[in-house]
Design a protein around this motif. Structure first.
Motif, short mmCIF file in Angstrom:
data_model
loop_
_atom_site.label_atom_id
_atom_site.label_comp_id
_atom_site.label_asym_id
_atom_site.label_seq_id
_atom_site.Cartn_x
_atom_site.Cartn_y
_atom_site.Cartn_z
N GLU A 124 0.82 -1.21 0.00
CA GLU A 124 0.00 0.00 0.00
C GLU A 124 0.86 1.26 0.00
O GLU A 124 0.56 2.22 -0.71
CB GLU A 124 -0.92 0.00 1.23
CG GLU A 124 -2.02 -1.06 1.18
CD GLU A 124 -2.81 -1.13 2.47
OE1 GLU A 124 -2.41 -0.45 3.45
OE2 GLU A 124 -3.81 -1.87 2.51
N ALA A 128 1.18 4.14 -2.96
CA ALA A 128 0.98 5.58 -2.71
C ALA A 128 2.20 6.37 -3.19
O ALA A 128 2.06 7.43 -3.81
CB ALA A 128 0.73 5.82 -1.22
N GLU A 131 2.22 6.43 -7.10
CA GLU A 131 1.21 7.35 -7.65
C GLU A 131 1.65 8.80 -7.48
O GLU A 131 1.55 9.61 -8.41
CB GLU A 131 -0.14 7.13 -6.95
CG GLU A 131 -1.25 8.02 -7.48
CD GLU A 131 -2.59 7.76 -6.81
OE1 GLU A 131 -3.55 8.52 -7.07
OE2 GLU A 131 -2.68 6.80 -6.01
N GLU A 132 2.17 9.12 -6.30
CA GLU A 132 2.63 10.48 -6.04
C GLU A 132 3.78 10.86 -6.95
O GLU A 132 3.82 11.96 -7.51
CB GLU A 132 3.03 10.63 -4.58
CG GLU A 132 3.49 12.03 -4.21
CD GLU A 132 3.55 12.24 -2.71
OE1 GLU A 132 4.57 12.76 -2.24
OE2 GLU A 132 2.57 11.89 -2.03
#
Length: 243
Positions: A124, A128, A131-132
């Motif tokens: 997870e 994140a 994606e960032e």
């Protein structure tokens, strides 16, 4: 690096790397963030990470004196050239390695998630971070970097180029904040994986994944350091010189 003195403890990590980039593997080994939080001194960072300062100094001393003709990050004077280096070396690295690591993490969660439930959170956090970073790099390549290229092509005496964001400080501050957020996610990954150390029962895929995550962190540290402490300050100064 040689002739280490007590003053090194009060030197910012970013400045130490600027002086001698060869020390970055040592800092990575101890989990000392010299990019997103490179404003901390060596002593402050060591205390924050509960790292014995004496061990860090010992490994830095073992590197030896820096060659006179060694290149350092501070040697970059061609900003368009630096931008090309960041995009072709570091942005490409993220885009090429992110899907590989994501696939490995999906595999590990499926096969080992029951015995190692922390892998779910590792996946997870990496999702994140990915994606960032992908969004972040697109903003740099489509908004900030083209403006810096334009600045670099503007000669003294010419008016400052128009920008949709006002001063370059505005997008740079936003990018720096996103770097901090990425640094926080990297720190979580390092904690969850015990410094990217696979457990005793780890299979080959498990080990390859953790080795890949460690390399991903090291490359991202170099990437962000070049932006925060070389490209961005020089772009700000260049814009200021144009008036």
């Amino acid at each position: 690096m040689s002739d280490l003195s007590p003053t090194i403890l009060q030197t910012r990590l970013a400045d130490l790397v600027q002086e001698d980039p060869r020390i970055t593997p040592v800092l990575d080994r101890f989990g000392l963030d010299y990019c997103c939080r490179g404003y901390r001194t060596l002593q402050e960072a060591s205390i924050d990470q509960s790292v014995p300062v004496s061990e860090v100094l010992e490994q830095l001393e073992a590197i030896g004196p820096r060659p006179v003709d060694a290149d350092a990050a501070s040697a970059w004077t061609d900003l368009p050239g630096l931008i090309r280096h960041i995009v072709t070396r570091h942005h490409r690295y993220v885009r090429e390695n992110q899907p590989v690591l994501q696939a490995l993490l999906d595999k590990l969660v499926k096969r080992h998630g029951a015995g190692h439930p922390e892998l779910v959170e590792v996946r997870e956090v990496f999702e994140a971070l990915s994606e960032e970073m992908l969004q972040h790099m697109n903003k740099e390549e489509n908004i900030l970097f083209p403006y810096i290229d334009t600045l670099a092509g503007t000669t003294a005496g010419q008016p400052r180029p128009f920008s949709p964001f006002g001063t370059i400080l505005n997008p740079i501050r936003a990018m720096e904040q996103e770097h901090l957020e990425a640094g926080d996610l990297l720190a979580r990954l390092r904690r969850l994986t015990g410094g990217y150390q696979p457990p005793a029962d780890a299979c080959m895929s498990y080990r390859l994944c953790f080795e890949g995550l460690a390399r991903f962190e090291a490359d991202l540290h170099q990437h962000v350091h070049l932006e925060n402490y070389v490209l961005f300050p020089r772009a700000i100064a260049l814009e200021g010189a144009l008036g």
